[in-house]
Structure formats: structure tokens, C-alpha cells
Scaffold this motif. Sequence first.
Motif, PDB file in Angstrom:
ATOM      1  N   ILE A 155       0.866  -1.177   0.000  1.00 39.06           N
ATOM      2  CA  ILE A 155       0.000   0.000   0.000  1.00 39.06           C
ATOM      3  C   ILE A 155       0.903   1.227   0.000  1.00 39.06           C
ATOM      4  N   SER A 156       0.923   1.935  -1.108  1.00 36.98           N
ATOM      5  CA  SER A 156       1.747   3.132  -1.199  1.00 36.98           C
ATOM      6  C   SER A 156       0.847   4.360  -1.296  1.00 36.98           C
ATOM      7  N   ALA A 157       1.473   5.533  -1.262  1.00 33.22           N
ATOM      8  CA  ALA A 157       0.704   6.777  -1.262  1.00 33.22           C
ATOM      9  C   ALA A 157       1.489   7.881  -1.951  1.00 33.22           C
ATOM     10  N   SER A 158       0.761   8.803  -2.551  1.00 33.05           N
ATOM     11  CA  SER A 158       1.392   9.974  -3.171  1.00 33.05           C
ATOM     12  C   SER A 158       0.307  10.998  -3.468  1.00 33.05           C
ATOM     13  N   THR A 159       0.696  12.259  -3.534  1.00 32.62           N
ATOM     14  CA  THR A 159      -0.252  13.287  -3.957  1.00 32.62           C
ATOM     15  C   THR A 159       0.034  13.731  -5.387  1.00 32.62           C
ATOM     16  N   VAL A 160       1.300  13.989  -5.694  1.00 29.73           N
ATOM     17  CA  VAL A 160       1.638  14.490  -7.027  1.00 29.73           C
ATOM     18  C   VAL A 160       1.990  13.366  -7.998  1.00 29.73           C
ATOM     19  N   GLY A 161       2.462  12.222  -7.472  1.00 28.77           N
ATOM     20  CA  GLY A 161       2.820  11.105  -8.338  1.00 28.77           C
ATOM     21  C   GLY A 161       3.823  11.513  -9.405  1.00 28.77           C
ATOM     22  N   GLY A 162       3.582  11.057 -10.635  1.00 33.69           N
ATOM     23  CA  GLY A 162       4.487  11.349 -11.739  1.00 33.69           C
ATOM     24  C   GLY A 162       4.366  12.754 -12.281  1.00 33.69           C
ATOM     25  N   MET A 163       3.418  13.538 -11.739  1.00 31.63           N
ATOM     26  CA  MET A 163       3.289  14.919 -12.201  1.00 31.63           C
ATOM     27  C   MET A 163       4.415  15.805 -11.671  1.00 31.63           C
ATOM     28  N   CYS A 164       5.401  15.184 -10.987  1.00 35.58           N
ATOM     29  CA  CYS A 164       6.608  15.939 -10.660  1.00 35.58           C
ATOM     30  C   CYS A 164       7.273  16.437 -11.939  1.00 35.58           C
ATOM     31  N   LEU A 165       7.033  15.749 -13.054  1.00 38.77           N
ATOM     32  CA  LEU A 165       7.514  16.193 -14.367  1.00 38.77           C
ATOM     33  C   LEU A 165       6.449  17.082 -15.014  1.00 38.77           C
ATOM     34  N   THR A 166       6.157  18.185 -14.361  1.00 42.85           N
ATOM     35  CA  THR A 166       5.045  19.031 -14.794  1.00 42.85           C
ATOM     36  C   THR A 166       5.215  19.546 -16.213  1.00 42.85           C
ATOM     37  N   ASP A 167       6.405  20.026 -16.548  1.00 47.37           N
ATOM     38  CA  ASP A 167       6.638  20.564 -17.891  1.00 47.37           C
ATOM     39  C   ASP A 167       6.567  19.477 -18.953  1.00 47.37           C
ATOM     40  N   GLN A 168       7.142  18.305 -18.646  1.00 44.99           N
ATOM     41  CA  GLN A 168       7.113  17.208 -19.611  1.00 44.99           C
ATOM     42  C   GLN A 168       5.685  16.713 -19.815  1.00 44.99           C
ATOM     43  N   LEU A 169       4.920  16.685 -18.741  1.00 40.55           N
ATOM     44  CA  LEU A 169       3.508  16.310 -18.841  1.00 40.55           C
ATOM     45  C   LEU A 169       2.769  17.267 -19.766  1.00 40.55           C
ATOM     46  N   TYR A 170       3.031  18.558 -19.612  1.00 42.73           N
ATOM     47  CA  TYR A 170       2.387  19.552 -20.473  1.00 42.73           C
ATOM     48  C   TYR A 170       2.744  19.310 -21.939  1.00 42.73           C
ATOM     49  N   GLU A 171       4.016  19.056 -22.205  1.00 43.33           N
ATOM     50  CA  GLU A 171       4.469  18.806 -23.580  1.00 43.33           C
ATOM     51  C   GLU A 171       3.781  17.570 -24.158  1.00 43.33           C
ATOM     52  N   ASP A 172       3.752  16.489 -23.395  1.00 42.68           N
ATOM     53  CA  ASP A 172       3.159  15.242 -23.883  1.00 42.68           C
ATOM     54  C   ASP A 172       1.650  15.359 -24.051  1.00 42.68           C
ATOM     55  N   ALA A 173       0.996  16.004 -23.079  1.00 40.77           N
ATOM     56  CA  ALA A 173      -0.467  16.097 -23.107  1.00 40.77           C
ATOM     57  C   ALA A 173      -0.967  16.985 -24.232  1.00 40.77           C
ATOM     58  N   ASN A 174      -0.160  17.951 -24.626  1.00 42.53           N
ATOM     59  CA  ASN A 174      -0.573  18.891 -25.654  1.00 42.53           C
ATOM     60  C   ASN A 174       0.085  18.622 -27.010  1.00 42.53           C
TER      61      ASN A 174
END
Length: 405
Positions: free
Chosen positions: A111-130
Motif C-alpha cells: 500500500i503506497s501513497a502519493s499526492t503528485v505522483g508522476g506529475m513531478c515532471l510538470t513541464d514534460q507532462l504539459y508537452e506530452d499532453a498537448n
Amino acid sequence: MQKKRKVSGKVYVTGIGIISALGNDVKGNHAGLLSGEAGIGKAVHFGSYYTSVLPFGEVKLSNDELRNVLGLENEPGYTRTSLLAVKAFEEAVNDAALTGQEISSFDTALISASTVGGMCLTDQLYEDANLKSEGSEYLEAYGCGAHTLKLVEKYKINGFTDTINTACSSSANAIMMGARLIKSGRAKRVIVGGVDALAKYTVNGFNALKILSEFPCKPFDENRDGLNLGEAAAYLVLESEDLVGDKKIYAEIAGYGNSNDAHHPSAMSDEAVGAIISMKEAIKSAGISVSEIDYINAHGTGTPNNDKVELTGISKLFEKVPPFNSTKSYTGHTLGASGAVEAIFSIFSIQYSEIYPSLHIETNMKEYDLKPVIEFQTGIPVRYVLSNSFGFGGNCTSLVLGRVH
């Protein structure tokens, strides 16, 4: 006929692992607490405008250094969140001397936990999502549970797995759920904890709430003006009483309580309704009286609302308030990891009979005849610790950790 599930008795902690701004392992974190100096300062690995104006509780290792330490140089898709998780997880299972077969057993849950998870790569997420990139190696890494899946894959975990996100109470809830799985006979061993890395996503969000301090945080000070964000990972190996045998035991997960005051998206009720319920339930489930709590590891974020509400709840519940502190003054607020981080710090207090001072206290809070521990205390018999974790939305979780004789 359905086989009757065997209900277990006590739940023991047999292994711990941690990485935070105070140190890269258990030994380093304990040494950091003994030093009386915060791990909070200028961030050098986290890229953000705010690193020039705000202090952070940043882990001292870079991503490349973490990969080298873990032997993951050629493994794709590992965000900083996942790297920190692997570092602490590996220390915990090694500390508990778990074999690969035991980790892979269907009787072992994660049982693990996180709030931000992989969204620590916020800029890369933006690039990939868009569709501004051709698709990076992190396409499957942005979810809250992505780090859990990395652990499952790397350590060949076959038992029940889950990822919890209840904001700042996330890993405290992971510990509670793990203990309940064992007590109900649904698992014999559960590896529990949480992780969060610094991220533009959370830093910008907390800044929008105007609760980030420009100075090292000072929980329970009259002039507190906000929190410092930190990053960490911490895991504990929980095992059932009948499984432990002659293993080393750090502490017992003696009790737990959870409530939600449903007062506000980012603040607790002034009457401390949820906090009082979670503390009461934790103490009740431990089968002890309020007077038997020897020390409180407070949630203590350093924000005006949180510290006032927490002291309100504590003062209403305890006729004589035991020593309390906030170890977030050492690490910053590590969000989804904080409950597990502070459970391990509570274990240090039990194990070494020590209580660490809250840092940066200059003026006691005027409304309360209460003040946190401000000097290092040793030789203090600590049998039961109450550790509080209060999350956004009023999700309040309290744990009682007990000494094992």
C-alpha cells in the motif's frame, strides 16, 4: 464451504526505509534530527522560478545520482517520484531481511501513497499532453500510482496492491490500511508508506493558496506564516504477530483513527471536529487511555489555520498535554510521504527514548498555554506516540505507535 479467514493479533514494524532532506537513509535521518538543524534550504535539483525566493526540503541526491545508487541507469520511465520510492522501499525490505520469495508471496501486500505522483515532471507532462512532443518515455509515468506499478514490476509483487491519495494524510492512511489488512487476516505482511517529489504542479498550487513561507517554517510559533514544501519517501514493513518470530521489532502499530470534517477544501474546521475524532479513535483502538500517550508528533505545518486547529483539538482531548513537536521544521511538508516519514521519526523516539525540538520557535502562540518541545530531550521513556496527519478536505488520520517489550 468458504475457508474461514484467520484474524491476526498485533501488527509489528520489522523494517524501515527513508530518504528526505535530512538524509539519504535511516541512519542519515536520525543523525539529522540529532543535529538540531533543518534540511530546509535552497533547492538545486528542482527547476522553478520559486527556487530563487523560497526555501525547500529537497533531497540532496540528483536524479542521476539516484539512478546510479539504484542501478537504474538504463531503465526508462523512472520519474524522481519513482526513484525516491525505490530508494526507501529497498532499504525497508532489506532492513526487514525479506527474501525475494517473501516479497512476491500472495500473502504480502503493498500500500503506497502519493499526492503528485508522476506529475513531478510538470513541464514534460504539459508537452506530452498537448502533443508538443513526439511522446516521451514518461507517457505511462504521470499517474498517482505509477511509482507503485514500478515497485510491483521491479520486485515482482503478486499480492494485493493499492495507491492512496488523501492529500497530506495519504501515507498515514496507507499504514492504517496495511494494519487493518493484517488484523483482518487478508495479508500476513504489508509494505506501507508513501512518496512525493518537488513539483511545479504542487509548488504553484500551494503558492496560489498563499501558504508558502519565504523563511524556514516555524510550526506553533505565534508569528508563523506558512509552510515549506519538501520531498521524501518512507516505507515500513508491517508483519503479523504470528509471522515475526525472533525478528527485530521496531514498534507496534497499536491504533489508528480516520475522520473527515468536510469543512473546507483546504482548511480544517476551527472547532477541530475531525482532528479530535481521529485522535480519539486512534487511542481507543489502541486499547489505552488518553493519559498513556507519552508524546505527540503533530501534523504541525506552520500555517495559521493548521497549527491553531491542531492545538485546539489537542487541548480539548488531553487534560494534561504530553510533549509535542513538529518534525516538519526539519524536512518541510512532504505531502503524501509525511505520514510515513513521521511514523519513522516517532519510531526513533520510541527506540532511542528521544524527543527532538521543534525548530525556529521564537514566540509562543498567545491563545494557548501550550508550547512545543524546543530543546532536545533524551532519557525520556516513550511508550506510546500519537502521530497526526491532517489532509486537505479535512481528511484526518492519527496513528498510535507503541513500544514492544
